[in-house]
Design an enzyme around this catalytic site. Structure first.
Site, PDB file in Angstrom:
ATOM      1  N   THR A 120       0.983  -1.289   0.055  1.00 15.30           N
ATOM      2  CA  THR A 120      -0.160   0.175   0.098  1.00 15.30           C
ATOM      3  C   THR A 120       0.890   1.232   0.001  1.00 15.30           C
ATOM      4  O   THR A 120       1.940   1.342   0.496  1.00 15.30           O
ATOM      5  CB  THR A 120      -1.045  -0.099   1.333  1.00 15.30           C
ATOM      6  OG1 THR A 120      -1.434   1.212   1.322  1.00 15.30           O
ATOM      7  CG2 THR A 120      -0.128  -0.214   2.567  1.00 15.30           C
ATOM      8  N   ASP A 121       0.181   2.344  -0.303  1.00 18.44           N
ATOM      9  CA  ASP A 121       0.972   3.570  -0.462  1.00 18.44           C
ATOM     10  C   ASP A 121       1.033   4.144   0.914  1.00 18.44           C
ATOM     11  O   ASP A 121       1.881   5.021   1.008  1.00 18.44           O
ATOM     12  CB  ASP A 121       0.458   4.551  -1.102  1.00 18.44           C
ATOM     13  CG  ASP A 121      -0.995   4.887  -1.030  1.00 18.44           C
ATOM     14  OD1 ASP A 121      -1.586   4.396  -0.119  1.00 18.44           O
ATOM     15  OD2 ASP A 121      -1.757   5.808  -1.607  1.00 18.44           O
ATOM     16  N   GLU A 122       0.273   3.526   1.860  1.00 18.34           N
ATOM     17  CA  GLU A 122       0.297   4.046   3.328  1.00 18.34           C
ATOM     18  C   GLU A 122       1.477   3.789   4.059  1.00 18.34           C
ATOM     19  O   GLU A 122       1.881   4.442   5.007  1.00 18.34           O
ATOM     20  CB  GLU A 122      -0.811   3.246   4.170  1.00 18.34           C
ATOM     21  CG  GLU A 122      -2.325   3.619   3.677  1.00 18.34           C
ATOM     22  CD  GLU A 122      -3.447   3.385   4.454  1.00 18.34           C
ATOM     23  OE1 GLU A 122      -3.040   3.253   5.709  1.00 18.34           O
ATOM     24  OE2 GLU A 122      -4.316   3.254   4.042  1.00 18.34           O
ATOM     25  N   TYR A 147      -1.733  -0.689  11.096  1.00 20.88           N
ATOM     26  CA  TYR A 147      -1.976  -1.564   9.916  1.00 20.88           C
ATOM     27  C   TYR A 147      -0.824  -1.066   8.945  1.00 20.88           C
ATOM     28  O   TYR A 147      -0.259  -1.876   8.333  1.00 20.88           O
ATOM     29  CB  TYR A 147      -3.341  -0.958   9.210  1.00 20.88           C
ATOM     30  CG  TYR A 147      -3.418  -1.261   7.705  1.00 20.88           C
ATOM     31  CD1 TYR A 147      -3.344  -2.739   7.436  1.00 20.88           C
ATOM     32  CD2 TYR A 147      -3.223  -0.496   6.953  1.00 20.88           C
ATOM     33  CE1 TYR A 147      -3.358  -2.652   5.802  1.00 20.88           C
ATOM     34  CE2 TYR A 147      -3.314  -0.427   5.419  1.00 20.88           C
ATOM     35  CZ  TYR A 147      -3.403  -1.724   4.807  1.00 20.88           C
ATOM     36  OH  TYR A 147      -3.231  -2.070   3.668  1.00 20.88           O
ATOM     37  N   LYS A 151       2.229  -3.414   7.226  1.00 19.93           N
ATOM     38  CA  LYS A 151       2.593  -3.423   5.977  1.00 19.93           C
ATOM     39  C   LYS A 151       4.059  -3.161   5.667  1.00 19.93           C
ATOM     40  O   LYS A 151       4.439  -3.612   4.607  1.00 19.93           O
ATOM     41  CB  LYS A 151       1.610  -2.695   5.158  1.00 19.93           C
ATOM     42  CG  LYS A 151      -0.137  -3.150   5.231  1.00 19.93           C
ATOM     43  CD  LYS A 151      -0.181  -4.808   4.559  1.00 19.93           C
ATOM     44  CE  LYS A 151       0.151  -4.592   3.161  1.00 19.93           C
ATOM     45  NZ  LYS A 151      -0.321  -6.021   2.506  1.00 19.93           N
TER      46      LYS A 151
HETATM   47  P1  NAD Z   1      -9.730  -7.368   2.410  1.00 14.60           P
HETATM   48  O1  NAD Z   1      -9.541  -7.276   3.712  1.00 14.60           O
HETATM   49  O2  NAD Z   1     -10.957  -7.133   1.661  1.00 14.60           O
HETATM   50  O3  NAD Z   1      -9.226  -8.957   2.009  1.00 14.60           O
HETATM   51  C1  NAD Z   1      -8.312  -9.558   2.862  1.00 14.60           C
HETATM   52  C2  NAD Z   1      -8.431 -11.038   2.601  1.00 14.60           C
HETATM   53  O4  NAD Z   1      -7.379 -11.726   3.314  1.00 14.60           O
HETATM   54  C3  NAD Z   1      -9.651 -11.609   2.968  1.00 14.60           C
HETATM   55  O5  NAD Z   1     -10.195 -12.669   2.243  1.00 14.60           O
HETATM   56  C4  NAD Z   1      -9.560 -12.462   4.164  1.00 14.60           C
HETATM   57  O6  NAD Z   1     -10.110 -13.746   4.675  1.00 14.60           O
HETATM   58  C5  NAD Z   1      -7.940 -13.047   3.893  1.00 14.60           C
HETATM   59  N1  NAD Z   1      -7.102 -13.308   5.113  1.00 14.60           N
HETATM   60  C6  NAD Z   1      -6.875 -12.522   6.417  1.00 14.60           C
HETATM   61  N2  NAD Z   1      -6.112 -12.949   6.991  1.00 14.60           N
HETATM   62  C7  NAD Z   1      -5.651 -14.075   6.551  1.00 14.60           C
HETATM   63  C8  NAD Z   1      -4.847 -15.249   7.050  1.00 14.60           C
HETATM   64  N3  NAD Z   1      -4.000 -15.128   8.230  1.00 14.60           N
HETATM   65  N4  NAD Z   1      -4.555 -16.064   6.290  1.00 14.60           N
HETATM   66  C9  NAD Z   1      -5.259 -16.209   4.863  1.00 14.60           C
HETATM   67  N5  NAD Z   1      -6.433 -15.454   4.523  1.00 14.60           N
HETATM   68  C10 NAD Z   1      -6.242 -14.313   5.399  1.00 14.60           C
HETATM   69  O7  NAD Z   1      -8.366  -6.758   1.935  1.00 14.60           O
HETATM   70  P2  NAD Z   1      -8.198  -5.748   0.615  1.00 14.60           P
HETATM   71  O8  NAD Z   1      -8.927  -4.401   0.657  1.00 14.60           O
HETATM   72  O9  NAD Z   1      -8.725  -6.611  -0.398  1.00 14.60           O
HETATM   73  O10 NAD Z   1      -6.472  -5.621   0.607  1.00 14.60           O
HETATM   74  C11 NAD Z   1      -5.874  -6.963   0.106  1.00 14.60           C
HETATM   75  C12 NAD Z   1      -4.440  -6.295   0.104  1.00 14.60           C
HETATM   76  O11 NAD Z   1      -4.239  -5.245  -0.836  1.00 14.60           O
HETATM   77  C13 NAD Z   1      -3.837  -6.200   1.231  1.00 14.60           C
HETATM   78  O12 NAD Z   1      -2.571  -6.726   1.451  1.00 14.60           O
HETATM   79  C14 NAD Z   1      -3.750  -4.727   1.645  1.00 14.60           C
HETATM   80  O13 NAD Z   1      -2.857  -4.340   2.281  1.00 14.60           O
HETATM   81  C15 NAD Z   1      -3.386  -4.266  -0.036  1.00 14.60           C
HETATM   82  N6  NAD Z   1      -3.897  -3.174  -0.233  1.00 14.60           N
HETATM   83  C16 NAD Z   1      -5.253  -2.521  -0.016  1.00 14.60           C
HETATM   84  C17 NAD Z   1      -5.679  -1.250  -0.629  1.00 14.60           C
HETATM   85  C18 NAD Z   1      -7.245  -0.986  -0.736  1.00 14.60           C
HETATM   86  O14 NAD Z   1      -7.516   0.191  -0.906  1.00 14.60           O
HETATM   87  N7  NAD Z   1      -8.024  -1.639   0.156  1.00 14.60           N
HETATM   88  C19 NAD Z   1      -4.747  -0.447  -1.186  1.00 14.60           C
HETATM   89  C20 NAD Z   1      -3.394  -0.844  -1.676  1.00 14.60           C
HETATM   90  C21 NAD Z   1      -3.008  -2.129  -1.055  1.00 14.60           C
HETATM   91  O1  TDX Z   2     -17.001   6.239   7.612  1.00 17.41           O
HETATM   92  C1  TDX Z   2     -15.853   6.604   7.148  1.00 17.41           C
HETATM   93  N1  TDX Z   2     -15.776   8.061   7.062  1.00 17.41           N
HETATM   94  C2  TDX Z   2     -14.286   8.509   6.641  1.00 17.41           C
HETATM   95  O2  TDX Z   2     -14.555   9.962   6.634  1.00 17.41           O
HETATM   96  C3  TDX Z   2     -14.632   5.568   6.744  1.00 17.41           C
HETATM   97  C4  TDX Z   2     -14.898   4.200   6.939  1.00 17.41           C
HETATM   98  C5  TDX Z   2     -13.631   6.410   6.532  1.00 17.41           C
HETATM   99  N2  TDX Z   2     -13.349   7.633   6.157  1.00 17.41           N
HETATM  100  C6  TDX Z   2     -12.114   8.394   5.794  1.00 17.41           C
HETATM  101  C7  TDX Z   2     -11.028   7.730   6.350  1.00 17.41           C
HETATM  102  C8  TDX Z   2      -9.991   8.050   5.077  1.00 17.41           C
HETATM  103  O3  TDX Z   2      -9.476   9.191   5.038  1.00 17.41           O
HETATM  104  O4  TDX Z   2     -12.187   7.948   4.264  1.00 17.41           O
HETATM  105  C9  TDX Z   2     -10.815   7.831   4.012  1.00 17.41           C
HETATM  106  C10 TDX Z   2     -10.816   6.286   3.610  1.00 17.41           C
HETATM  107  O5  TDX Z   2     -10.921   5.403   4.479  1.00 17.41           O
HETATM  108  P1  TDX Z   2     -10.671   3.730   4.370  1.00 17.41           P
HETATM  109  O6  TDX Z   2     -11.686   3.329   3.413  1.00 17.41           O
HETATM  110  O7  TDX Z   2     -10.891   3.194   5.942  1.00 17.41           O
HETATM  111  O8  TDX Z   2      -9.296   3.825   3.805  1.00 17.41           O
HETATM  112  P2  TDX Z   2      -7.911   4.167   4.129  1.00 17.41           P
HETATM  113  O9  TDX Z   2      -7.638   4.282   5.702  1.00 17.41           O
HETATM  114  O10 TDX Z   2      -7.160   5.276   3.490  1.00 17.41           O
HETATM  115  O11 TDX Z   2      -6.974   2.891   3.808  1.00 17.41           O
HETATM  116  C11 TDX Z   2      -7.344   1.960   2.553  1.00 17.41           C
HETATM  117  O12 TDX Z   2      -6.544   2.407   1.610  1.00 17.41           O
HETATM  118  C12 TDX Z   2      -5.039   1.898   1.498  1.00 17.41           C
HETATM  119  C13 TDX Z   2      -7.445   0.574   2.764  1.00 17.41           C
HETATM  120  O13 TDX Z   2      -8.438   0.365   3.759  1.00 17.41           O
HETATM  121  C14 TDX Z   2      -5.976   0.151   3.143  1.00 17.41           C
HETATM  122  O14 TDX Z   2      -6.182  -1.357   3.026  1.00 17.41           O
HETATM  123  C15 TDX Z   2      -5.027   0.266   2.014  1.00 17.41           C
HETATM  124  O15 TDX Z   2      -3.759   0.005   2.514  1.00 17.41           O
END
Ligand code: NAD
Ligand code: TDX
Length: 331
Positions: A120-122, A147, A151
């Site tokens: 992630t960019d975080e 989190y 990562k």
């Molecule tokens: P998510 O929470 O929707 O999905 C995570 C999945 O991993 C789930 O299906 C869960 O059951 C599985 N999981 C969790 N713990 C596990 C374990 N111990 N063993 C096997 N499976 C397990 O997450 P997401 O938003 O799809 O993110 C997926 C990946 O992408 C993560 O590595 C996250 O850091 C990265 N990422 C997410 C975002 C975003 O915007 N959501 C952005 C950049 C990177």
């Molecule tokens: O109810 C809300 N109100 C609100 O203002 C929620 C749930 C979030 N927010 C804000 C927090 C953040 O500034 O919105 C923005 C996005 O929030 P999230 O969806 O929780 O994402 P963020 O914390 O930015 O992280 C996401 O992007 C990077 C993913 O959850 C991570 O897994 C990924 O690494």
């Protein structure tokens, strides 16, 4: 190739599985623990001759070892992924994101398996709202939350296993994803499903925080590109120039669903809330020729809203529990 996809029942992993089965001839096995964030319904309708599901934990080294023995490459999505949960209870983040990644890297080392790590960019921390710079592959790590620090730790483990043990790995750090199959705890699906249920959206703090949005399908195309053509040992940033304030996103959702643009509530801010993320993905575009298909965020958001409208049975079972958790946190 025979691909093992960890976390493939989650949001981005399931989008990748659909994308890769459609746009390549790879066979895919998903390894997923099915935590609260995993949903088998996200993998419905996939071709049985090219897709298999295994329920299990990435920290289970025996299971991981047997699966690595039978696959050519691994794409590692599995993680605890929600910042708010990590503030409430960090332990599962350490177990899955750190120990889980370590377990997979040791198997990659034993079997010589090609490994792509999803991050992630975080990991880079945050930027000021008026800072003209964006994150690049050279930005120093400076994570803010439990989190993002786990990562960052997992990325550093991958780099160390590449340098010390010659593991054949690449890393990608992507910005905020949106699209179908995203859990209702996350910002965009939470607000869409709130509005659909007649509840006012909730903006943390002032709503001025900025995220750099990319459609999950564009993320998937970038990962497939890196897996097939990326240089071993390298890191690629993935982003689609989609910077928007949270307030702007909520206003777009409200307007699209026929409500007044100011029909939202400001609620308690997230502790340590990162102000702004912004990705410079020049390297991926120039060196590997990737470009986003969903360049128009508003069009991508409209199709995502339509998906949540049409797939209530996918998200409704999670909604009440998720909102109860938020209510306990005052959000
Ligand atoms: P998510 O929470 O929707 O999905 C995570 C999945 O991993 C789930 O299906 C869960 O059951 C599985 N999981 C969790 N713990 C596990 C374990 N111990 N063993 C096997 N499976 C397990 O997450 P997401 O938003 O799809 O993110 C997926 C990946 O992408 C993560 O590595 C996250 O850091 C990265 N990422 C997410 C975002 C975003 O915007 N959501 C952005 C950049 C990177
Ligand atoms: O109810 C809300 N109100 C609100 O203002 C929620 C749930 C979030 N927010 C804000 C927090 C953040 O500034 O919105 C923005 C996005 O929030 P999230 O969806 O929780 O994402 P963020 O914390 O930015 O992280 C996401 O992007 C990077 C993913 O959850 C991570 O897994 C990924 O690494």
């Amino acid at each position: 190739m025979k691909l093992l996809v960890t976390g493939g029942a989650g949001f981005i992993g399931s989008n990748f599985v659909h994308h890769a089965l459609e746009h390549s001839s790879h066979e895919i096995t998903v390894l997923d623990k099915l935590t609260y964030a995993g949903n088998l319904a996200s993998l419905d309708g996939l071709p049985a001759d090219r897709f298999r599901f295994v329920k299990g934990d990435i920290t289970d080294s025996e299971l991981v070892d047997s699966l690595f023995a039978d696959h050519d490459a691994v794409v590692h999505y599995a993680a605890e992924s929600h910042n708010d949960n990590s503030l409430d209870d960090p332990r599962p983040f350490l177990e899955t994101n750190i120990i889980g990644t370590y377990t997979l890297l040791e198997a990659a080392r034993r079997h010589g398996t090609r490994f792509h790590h999803i991050s992630t960019d975080e990991v880079y921390g945050d930027l000021a709202l008026d800072d003209p710079s964006r994150f690049t592959e050279d930005t120093p790590y400076n994570p803010s939350s439990p989190y993002s620090s786990t990562k960052a730790g997992s990325d550093l483990l991958v780099r160390a296993w590449v340098r010390s043990f010659g593991v054949q790995a690449t890393i990608s750090n992507c910005s905020n994803n949106y699209g179908p199959y995203q859990h209702v705890e996350k910002f965009i699906p939470r607000q869409i499903t709130n509005v659909l249920g007649g509840v006012r959206p909730k903006l943390y703090g002032t709503g001025e925080n900025v995220r750099d949005w990319i459609h999950a399908d564009d993320h998937s195309a970038a990962v497939l590109t890196i897996l097939e053509r990326g240089v071993l040992g390298e890191t690629y940033l993935i982003g689609a120039d989609g910077e928007k304030s949270n307030k702007d996103v909520v206003e777009l959702i409200l307007t699209e669903l026929g409500r007044a643009a100011d029909d939202y509530d400001l609620v308690t801010d997230r502790p340590g809330h990162d102000l702004r993320y912004a990705i410079d993905s020049t390297r991926l575009r120039n060196e590997l020729g990737w470009a986003p298909r969903f360049a128009d965020f508003e069009a991508g958001l409209r199709s995502t809203i339509a998906w949540y409208k049409g797939n209530q049975s996918w998200w409704a079972p999670q909604k009440a529990d998720t909102e109860a958790r938020y209510q306990a946190q005052g959000q």
